[in-house]
Design a protein around this motif. Structure first.
Motif, PDB file in Angstrom:
ATOM      1  N   ALA A  22       0.895  -1.252  -0.015  1.00 38.95           N
ATOM      2  CA  ALA A  22       0.115  -0.294   0.006  1.00 38.95           C
ATOM      3  C   ALA A  22       1.026   1.278  -0.161  1.00 38.95           C
ATOM      4  O   ALA A  22       0.275   2.292  -0.571  1.00 38.95           O
ATOM      5  N   MET A  23       2.049   1.225   0.669  1.00 39.58           N
ATOM      6  CA  MET A  23       2.799   2.424   0.785  1.00 39.58           C
ATOM      7  C   MET A  23       3.810   2.544  -0.475  1.00 39.58           C
ATOM      8  O   MET A  23       4.337   3.682  -0.947  1.00 39.58           O
ATOM      9  N   MET A  24       3.734   1.553  -1.542  1.00 34.35           N
ATOM     10  CA  MET A  24       4.687   1.666  -2.857  1.00 34.35           C
ATOM     11  C   MET A  24       4.487   2.964  -3.632  1.00 34.35           C
ATOM     12  O   MET A  24       5.271   3.751  -4.078  1.00 34.35           O
ATOM     13  N   PRO A  25       2.988   3.454  -3.772  1.00 32.84           N
ATOM     14  CA  PRO A  25       3.019   4.403  -4.617  1.00 32.84           C
ATOM     15  C   PRO A  25       3.159   5.560  -4.007  1.00 32.84           C
ATOM     16  O   PRO A  25       3.736   6.664  -4.354  1.00 32.84           O
ATOM     17  N   LEU A  26       3.475   5.723  -2.642  1.00 30.77           N
ATOM     18  CA  LEU A  26       3.947   7.067  -1.912  1.00 30.77           C
ATOM     19  C   LEU A  26       5.284   6.955  -1.996  1.00 30.77           C
ATOM     20  O   LEU A  26       5.768   8.275  -1.897  1.00 30.77           O
ATOM     21  N   ALA A  27       6.017   6.245  -2.263  1.00 29.15           N
ATOM     22  CA  ALA A  27       7.554   6.078  -2.480  1.00 29.15           C
ATOM     23  C   ALA A  27       8.033   7.039  -3.681  1.00 29.15           C
ATOM     24  O   ALA A  27       8.717   7.819  -3.487  1.00 29.15           O
ATOM     25  N   PRO A  33      10.953  15.466  -4.769  1.00 31.37           N
ATOM     26  CA  PRO A  33      10.062  16.481  -4.081  1.00 31.37           C
ATOM     27  C   PRO A  33      10.263  17.805  -4.744  1.00 31.37           C
ATOM     28  O   PRO A  33      11.249  18.242  -5.424  1.00 31.37           O
ATOM     29  N   VAL A  34       9.073  18.751  -4.618  1.00 34.31           N
ATOM     30  CA  VAL A  34       8.923  19.910  -5.127  1.00 34.31           C
ATOM     31  C   VAL A  34       9.540  20.848  -4.102  1.00 34.31           C
ATOM     32  O   VAL A  34       9.175  20.612  -3.054  1.00 34.31           O
ATOM     33  N   ILE A  71       2.209  16.246 -12.229  1.00 34.41           N
ATOM     34  CA  ILE A  71       3.814  16.503 -11.977  1.00 34.41           C
ATOM     35  C   ILE A  71       4.357  15.361 -10.832  1.00 34.41           C
ATOM     36  O   ILE A  71       5.106  14.913 -11.106  1.00 34.41           O
ATOM     37  N   ASP A  72       3.466  15.239 -10.019  1.00 31.89           N
ATOM     38  CA  ASP A  72       3.824  14.460  -8.827  1.00 31.89           C
ATOM     39  C   ASP A  72       4.134  12.943  -9.462  1.00 31.89           C
ATOM     40  O   ASP A  72       5.122  12.129  -9.254  1.00 31.89           O
ATOM     41  N   ARG A  73       2.947  12.536 -10.347  1.00 30.56           N
ATOM     42  CA  ARG A  73       2.915  11.245 -11.044  1.00 30.56           C
ATOM     43  C   ARG A  73       4.361  11.262 -11.870  1.00 30.56           C
ATOM     44  O   ARG A  73       5.104   9.892 -11.965  1.00 30.56           O
ATOM     45  N   LEU A  74       4.570  12.193 -12.612  1.00 29.91           N
ATOM     46  CA  LEU A  74       5.638  12.024 -13.678  1.00 29.91           C
ATOM     47  C   LEU A  74       7.031  12.375 -12.980  1.00 29.91           C
ATOM     48  O   LEU A  74       8.000  11.486 -13.264  1.00 29.91           O
ATOM     49  N   ALA A  75       6.961  12.967 -11.686  1.00 29.73           N
ATOM     50  CA  ALA A  75       8.285  13.153 -10.986  1.00 29.73           C
ATOM     51  C   ALA A  75       8.777  11.563 -10.541  1.00 29.73           C
ATOM     52  O   ALA A  75       9.800  11.267  -9.999  1.00 29.73           O
ATOM     53  N   GLY A  76       7.890  10.679 -10.509  1.00 30.19           N
ATOM     54  CA  GLY A  76       7.956   9.275  -9.740  1.00 30.19           C
ATOM     55  C   GLY A  76       8.439   8.332 -10.523  1.00 30.19           C
ATOM     56  O   GLY A  76       9.094   7.311 -10.558  1.00 30.19           O
ATOM     57  N   PRO A  78      11.027   6.753 -12.977  1.00 24.83           N
ATOM     58  CA  PRO A  78      12.344   6.889 -13.060  1.00 24.83           C
ATOM     59  C   PRO A  78      13.072   7.897 -14.240  1.00 24.83           C
ATOM     60  O   PRO A  78      14.368   8.350 -14.009  1.00 24.83           O
ATOM     61  N   LYS A  79      12.288   7.960 -15.301  1.00 27.24           N
ATOM     62  CA  LYS A  79      12.986   8.861 -16.391  1.00 27.24           C
ATOM     63  C   LYS A  79      13.307  10.146 -15.896  1.00 27.24           C
ATOM     64  O   LYS A  79      14.289  10.700 -16.317  1.00 27.24           O
ATOM     65  N   PHE A  80      12.521  10.728 -15.066  1.00 27.00           N
ATOM     66  CA  PHE A  80      12.686  12.121 -14.636  1.00 27.00           C
ATOM     67  C   PHE A  80      13.386  12.169 -13.145  1.00 27.00           C
ATOM     68  O   PHE A  80      13.077  13.011 -12.424  1.00 27.00           O
ATOM     69  N   ALA A  81      13.978  10.926 -12.662  1.00 24.51           N
ATOM     70  CA  ALA A  81      14.588  11.017 -11.366  1.00 24.51           C
ATOM     71  C   ALA A  81      15.374  12.085 -11.084  1.00 24.51           C
ATOM     72  O   ALA A  81      15.750  12.530 -10.074  1.00 24.51           O
ATOM     73  N   LYS A  82      16.161  12.558 -12.236  1.00 26.36           N
ATOM     74  CA  LYS A  82      17.178  13.673 -11.799  1.00 26.36           C
ATOM     75  C   LYS A  82      16.596  15.017 -11.960  1.00 26.36           C
ATOM     76  O   LYS A  82      17.124  16.166 -11.862  1.00 26.36           O
ATOM     77  N   LEU A  83      15.258  15.337 -12.317  1.00 27.76           N
ATOM     78  CA  LEU A  83      14.534  16.404 -12.531  1.00 27.76           C
ATOM     79  C   LEU A  83      14.181  17.349 -11.241  1.00 27.76           C
ATOM     80  O   LEU A  83      13.979  16.455 -10.110  1.00 27.76           O
ATOM     81  N   LYS A  84      14.803  18.418 -11.387  1.00 33.08           N
ATOM     82  CA  LYS A  84      14.761  19.175 -10.094  1.00 33.08           C
ATOM     83  C   LYS A  84      13.467  20.208 -10.343  1.00 33.08           C
ATOM     84  O   LYS A  84      13.367  20.862 -11.267  1.00 33.08           O
ATOM     85  N   ILE A  85      12.591  20.030  -9.445  1.00 37.02           N
ATOM     86  CA  ILE A  85      11.203  20.832  -9.412  1.00 37.02           C
ATOM     87  C   ILE A  85      11.105  21.827  -8.411  1.00 37.02           C
ATOM     88  O   ILE A  85      11.152  21.808  -7.495  1.00 37.02           O
ATOM     89  N   PHE A  86      10.980  23.098  -8.999  1.00 31.76           N
ATOM     90  CA  PHE A  86      11.075  24.398  -8.276  1.00 31.76           C
ATOM     91  C   PHE A  86       9.435  25.111  -8.428  1.00 31.76           C
ATOM     92  O   PHE A  86       8.987  25.256  -9.568  1.00 31.76           O
TER      93      PHE A  86
END
Length: 137
Positions: A22-27, A33-34, A71-76, A78-86
């Motif tokens: 149940a916690m996997m989607p939260l990871a 993080p934004v 944005i939260d879904r996409l940030a999770g 792996p393709k966008f793992a290095k993306l810095k979100i401000f």
């Protein structure tokens, strides 16, 4: 006695497995993080050559509220793992909003290091936001 212990162990393991599943989607929500925008953090990310998303956001904006889970879904991903979100506060950081040339909230701007790669305003389609984010990679 042995059977009672086995049942208790099995039950405990099942509960733990269910909780972890149940916690996997939260990871993924915590994976990228934004961050509230600060000039120093933004410049550091640029200097590192990081892919960057600037989200001009207002808490009262329904479009911004629709963009946030996308944005939260996409940030999770792996393709966008290095993306810095401000996140830039549209109401509280007017000079920054002006500095980015944004005229309204719900503006998304992507950078690859110091170079702007694209922007959108009012977009709430996951596929096109993903395409925009991909330009920063």
């Amino acid at each position: 006695m042995f059977q009672a212990q086995l049942t208790r162990k099995t039950f405990t393991r099942a509960v733990l497995a269910t909780a972890l599943t149940a916690m996997m989607p939260l990871a993924s929500a915590f994976a990228n993080p934004v961050t509230p925008y600060t000039p120093s953090a933004f410049k550091a990310a640029q200097a590192a050559g990081a892919p960057i998303l600037i989200a001009i956001h207002a808490d009262w904006c329904p479009t911004c509220k629709a963009q946030t889970p996308i944005i939260d879904r996409l940030a999770g991903d792996p393709k966008f793992a290095k993306l810095k979100i401000f996140r830039v506060d549209f109401d509280g950081q007017k000079p920054v909003v002006k500095e980015f040339g944004a005229n309204m909230q719900s503006t998304l701007i992507v950078f690859k290091g110091t170079a702007e790669q694209g922007r959108s305003v009012g977009d709430t389609k996951e596929a096109s936001i993903a395409t925009l984010l991909g330009k920063a990679l």
